[in-house]
Design a protein around this motif. Sequence first.
Motif, PDB file in Angstrom:
ATOM      1  N   CYS A  73       3.088   0.175   1.304  1.00 59.82           N
ATOM      2  CA  CYS A  73       3.287  -0.498   2.601  1.00 59.82           C
ATOM      3  C   CYS A  73       3.892   0.526   3.580  1.00 59.82           C
ATOM      4  CB  CYS A  73       4.216  -1.693   2.433  1.00 59.82           C
ATOM      5  SG  CYS A  73       3.705  -2.801   1.116  1.00 59.82           S
ATOM      6  N   CYS A  76       7.681   0.705   4.593  1.00 59.19           N
ATOM      7  CA  CYS A  76       8.696   0.611   3.536  1.00 59.19           C
ATOM      8  C   CYS A  76       9.121   1.987   3.031  1.00 59.19           C
ATOM      9  CB  CYS A  76       8.144  -0.222   2.384  1.00 59.19           C
ATOM     10  SG  CYS A  76       9.308  -0.341   1.020  1.00 59.19           S
ATOM     11  N   ARG A  79       7.786   2.968  -0.473  1.00 62.43           N
ATOM     12  CA  ARG A  79       6.346   2.961  -0.764  1.00 62.43           C
ATOM     13  C   ARG A  79       5.969   4.166  -1.636  1.00 62.43           C
ATOM     14  NH1 ARG A  79       7.221   5.470   3.858  1.00 62.43           N
ATOM     15  NH2 ARG A  79       5.816   7.141   4.541  1.00 62.43           N
ATOM     16  N   GLU A 172       6.413 -10.593   5.364  1.00 64.10           N
ATOM     17  CA  GLU A 172       6.409  -9.205   5.858  1.00 64.10           C
ATOM     18  C   GLU A 172       6.071  -9.086   7.346  1.00 64.10           C
ATOM     19  OE1 GLU A 172       7.791  -7.326   3.939  1.00 64.10           O
ATOM     20  OE2 GLU A 172       7.121  -7.486   1.862  1.00 64.10           O
ATOM     21  N   ALA A 183       0.232  -3.186   5.383  1.00 64.24           N
ATOM     22  CA  ALA A 183       0.490  -3.409   3.947  1.00 64.24           C
ATOM     23  C   ALA A 183      -0.840  -3.685   3.267  1.00 64.24           C
ATOM     24  CB  ALA A 183       1.463  -4.571   3.766  1.00 64.24           C
ATOM     25  N   LYS A 186      -1.361  -5.918   0.213  1.00 64.86           N
ATOM     26  CA  LYS A 186      -0.915  -7.316   0.203  1.00 64.86           C
ATOM     27  C   LYS A 186      -1.956  -8.223   0.845  1.00 64.86           C
ATOM     28  CE  LYS A 186       3.887  -6.285  -0.207  1.00 64.86           C
ATOM     29  NZ  LYS A 186       5.238  -6.697   0.003  1.00 64.86           N
TER      30      LYS A 186
END
Length: 414
Positions: A73, A76, A79, A172, A183, A186
Amino acid sequence: MASQTILEKLEILADAAKYDASCASSGTAKKDSLGGKGIGSTEGMGICHAYAPDGRCISLLKILLTNHCVFDCHYCVNRKSSNVRRARFTPQEVADLTLAFYRRNYIEGLFLSSGIIKSSNHTMEQIVEVARILREEHDFRGYIHLKTIPEADPELVHQAGLYADRVSINVELPTNAGLTRLAPDKDARQIEGAMGHVKGDIAEAKDAKKRFRNAPRFAPAGQSTQMIVGADAATDADIVGKASRLYDSFRLRRVYYSAFSPIPDASAVLPLKRPPLIREHRLYQSDWLMRFYGYKPGEVMQATEADGNLPLDIDPKLAWALKFRERFPVDVNRASKDELLRVPGLGVKAVGKILASRRHRTLRLEDVARLTLSLTKVRPFICTADWRPLVLTDRADLRALLAPKSEQLELFAA
Ligand code: SF4
């Protein structure tokens, strides 16, 4: 990694957890112990504060099981492609740490999240194992908040809810387009599907509890989620709309808003600057308007400006009142509770006190002054026995008169 001590792991994994706002971390250095930089420091070692369902402020050990992650992501720090020090606890180590902190009275519970190691199911099993050790082997009665993984088997998420007081699943980003872009591993449908399962499990457990005293509890403090603000192009109107839909669809206890903060070695698709923190604050205020002041999401959206964002210099309640001046002034001696809740500067408690005291006497401006921090803000929007604003409510420069000075704004926007 094998040579890392528990303290080194704690340093890495408490620091890595600080980006998650969904435990209602207050961010204040409230407790310290063991002298200076010891394990009681909220700054260094991940003790945060959250609010229990009964309103008590409680201290939580806030850590990740690991900051290794197979996902990437963009926003993040943990990640896959991020160049950070990594660490990993075993479930037993997290349980031991929680118990040690708890026995020393540093914490009243645990907030546990994790990067994804090997697979979503494997990670979820490890998270559940921490809670199982605490609850079953040690009869731990403290608060447990588990961050669950939407891609994991629903049965594992269910087990998490049987041990935890609260579970959360982060949506998120406010829009599906933002999630796909930032992301890519996801899936919005999977996230909301998992929230739907948790909602069903919570409702079922509540129902069973009414019928059988010993029915197992399931996340009695409900579920929550977090949205990152400012990492994509979503406007405040988008965010308010999404939050309201999530509250309605999944009976969430809270939606947390976390202003995106630039991370080391940031991906090129991210903005270079963080959004002003005041934006996050305005979103929390709008959230309160919907949850406690009876505003519909569409009404909060009416408070936004032409770009779809809430004004930063004034709060959303004042912004709405300035746009709908024909609804004011309201008579504090006659207006309904809903009408009083719309008055800028009057909070829920103040409205309750007005309703209680006007049963016995007619209220004057000085009575209202005792209930508000800023009579200047309230005056254009109310009438009392001895006050009527006349032209004040309609003045073209009313916003300028009521907006805090820009120097003050900087204090919050820093
Ligand atoms: S799944 Fe995404 S947000 Fe969660 S730890 Fe991994 S990279 Fe970070």
